[in-house]
Design an enzyme around this catalytic site. Sequence first.
Site, mmCIF file in Angstrom:
data_model
loop_
_atom_site.group_PDB
_atom_site.id
_atom_site.type_symbol
_atom_site.label_atom_id
_atom_site.label_comp_id
_atom_site.label_asym_id
_atom_site.label_seq_id
_atom_site.Cartn_x
_atom_site.Cartn_y
_atom_site.Cartn_z
ATOM 1 N N GLY A 1 -12.522 -39.595 55.695
ATOM 2 C CA GLY A 1 -13.045 -39.869 55.593
ATOM 3 C C GLY A 1 -14.079 -41.247 56.277
ATOM 4 O O GLY A 1 -13.399 -40.855 57.062
ATOM 5 N N TYR B 1 -28.633 -34.898 44.144
ATOM 6 C CA TYR B 1 -28.040 -36.451 44.224
ATOM 7 C C TYR B 1 -29.234 -37.537 43.997
ATOM 8 O O TYR B 1 -28.579 -38.058 42.731
ATOM 9 C CB TYR B 1 -27.874 -36.408 46.248
ATOM 10 C CG TYR B 1 -26.648 -37.554 46.329
ATOM 11 C CD1 TYR B 1 -25.557 -36.726 46.434
ATOM 12 C CD2 TYR B 1 -26.844 -38.261 46.354
ATOM 13 C CE1 TYR B 1 -25.151 -37.897 47.184
ATOM 14 C CE2 TYR B 1 -26.410 -39.238 47.402
ATOM 15 C CZ TYR B 1 -25.109 -39.066 47.416
ATOM 16 O OH TYR B 1 -24.200 -39.409 47.702
ATOM 17 N N VAL C 1 -18.714 -32.684 55.761
ATOM 18 C CA VAL C 1 -17.671 -32.297 55.372
ATOM 19 C C VAL C 1 -16.413 -33.158 54.621
ATOM 20 O O VAL C 1 -15.453 -33.628 55.770
ATOM 21 C CB VAL C 1 -16.850 -30.806 55.644
ATOM 22 C CG1 VAL C 1 -16.561 -29.778 54.631
ATOM 23 C CG2 VAL C 1 -17.652 -30.620 56.357
ATOM 24 N N THR C 2 -16.659 -34.164 53.466
ATOM 25 C CA THR C 2 -15.065 -34.333 52.815
ATOM 26 C C THR C 2 -14.768 -34.197 52.003
ATOM 27 O O THR C 2 -15.665 -33.370 50.878
ATOM 28 C CB THR C 2 -15.584 -36.511 52.937
ATOM 29 O OG1 THR C 2 -16.722 -36.559 51.971
ATOM 30 C CG2 THR C 2 -16.589 -36.130 54.464
#
Length: 400
Positions: free
Chosen positions: A52, A235, A274-275
């Site tokens: 990442g 979040y 995207v990780t």
Amino acid sequence: MIIKPKIRGFICTTTHPLGCEANVLEQINYTKTKGQLANGPKRVLVVGASSGYGLSSRIAAAFGSGAATIGVFFEKPGTEGKPGTAGWYNSAAFDKFAKAEGLYAKSLNCDAFSHEAKAKVVELIKQDLGQIDLVVYSLASPVRKMPDTGELVRSALKPIGKPYTSTAVDTNKDTIIEATVEPATEQEIQDTVTVMGGQDWELWLHALEKAGVLADGCKTVAYSYIGTELTWPIYWHGALGKAKMDLDRAAHALDSELAVKGGSANVAVLKSVVTQASSAIPVMPLYIAMVFKKMREQGLHEGCMEQIYRLFSERLYRADGQKPATDDENRLRLDDWELRADIQQHCRDLWPQITTENLSELTDYREYKAEFLRLFGFGIEGIDYEQDVNPLVEFDVIEL
Ligand SMILES: NC(=O)c1ccc[n+]([C@@H]2O[C@H](COP(=O)([O-])OP(=O)(O)OC[C@H]3O[C@@H](n4cnc5c(N)ncnc54)[C@H](O)[C@@H]3O)[C@@H](O)[C@H]2O)c1
């Protein structure tokens, strides 16, 4: 052995060593085409360096600035019968490519939350580099073993106050579902702050400062995400957001301490990518599939490497030597393109229209899935996945 992807929940339990190596090389090549940073760092510590944003930071420092790097991560090596984690193969590849260019690279596979990890890094810096110019803190972990007591504390990906229900994608079945996440308890909120807040970042900097290994002008940066109201309930306004607010608190405290020697501490707010970490957050895969399509159409797409190169070249180490612009919390904002009004409006408008049937047409969901598999070394052009490959990849790594 022949290695094929095996997906379980939001992780892939297999990895391909050659695919991971190709991913690392692609990032190195990107960095090289961008050229050397004018005022880049020369001795860099990256905590969370194997995948990442942390891996991209290590690559930007090494290949964009010729820096000696020490990378800390927590990964599993492969054995003859079983692949290791992607971060292991990424780090092996980084080590190989860095050394091929004569760059100093040392890697520690250990628990970054421990006192031992900090002591070992101090020892290495004293022995090999003297001091360091930059500390990147890029840990993403669901659990922290408390360094003094050994107690295991876990983070929670939950809203605060009331349950959160939203349209989401079931990435196993590729269907649109209504997902409800129950709110975090007070204890879970506190625990999430303990794991993903700023305390461990401060412990790192204090250990390094106490040992006298921070150079004058040393900078440190830790990574955060804020987003907009589309993801806030889970979040920024959720348990993880409280932890990221604690990172802001730590940044202010560290900034005052480092300023004495001409240094600085900042939180860098990065875009969604995207990780392995983001795929575990409910609603993020759908949001990412939506926002990526729009950003690609607008020519604004960035992955980890592009974001981090921009952080280094336009914020941390500007060619004109000027101080970078920050927001009112002294944060470096790299989420500026993602948060552009037209991009967010597009996502807000699209959100209620998404169905299982139109998911692939209206969003970059197919690309999201492909990118997810690429994290584990699969689906990469030029790699023959029918070929035998040895999962046992060794490199010069310090294990604690
Ligand atoms: N992915 C996103 O969309 C996104 C967006 C903005 C900010 N961020 C932030 O960036 C940071 C890095 O996230 P990522 O998505 O790159 O994660 P990632 O899962 O790709 O990488 C996490 C890294 O942390 C290391 N790690 C985890 N636990 C460890 C431990 N106990 N000891 C040593 N190393 C350990 C792993 O080995 C790996 O190198 C996080 O703070 C995250 O909140 C992520």
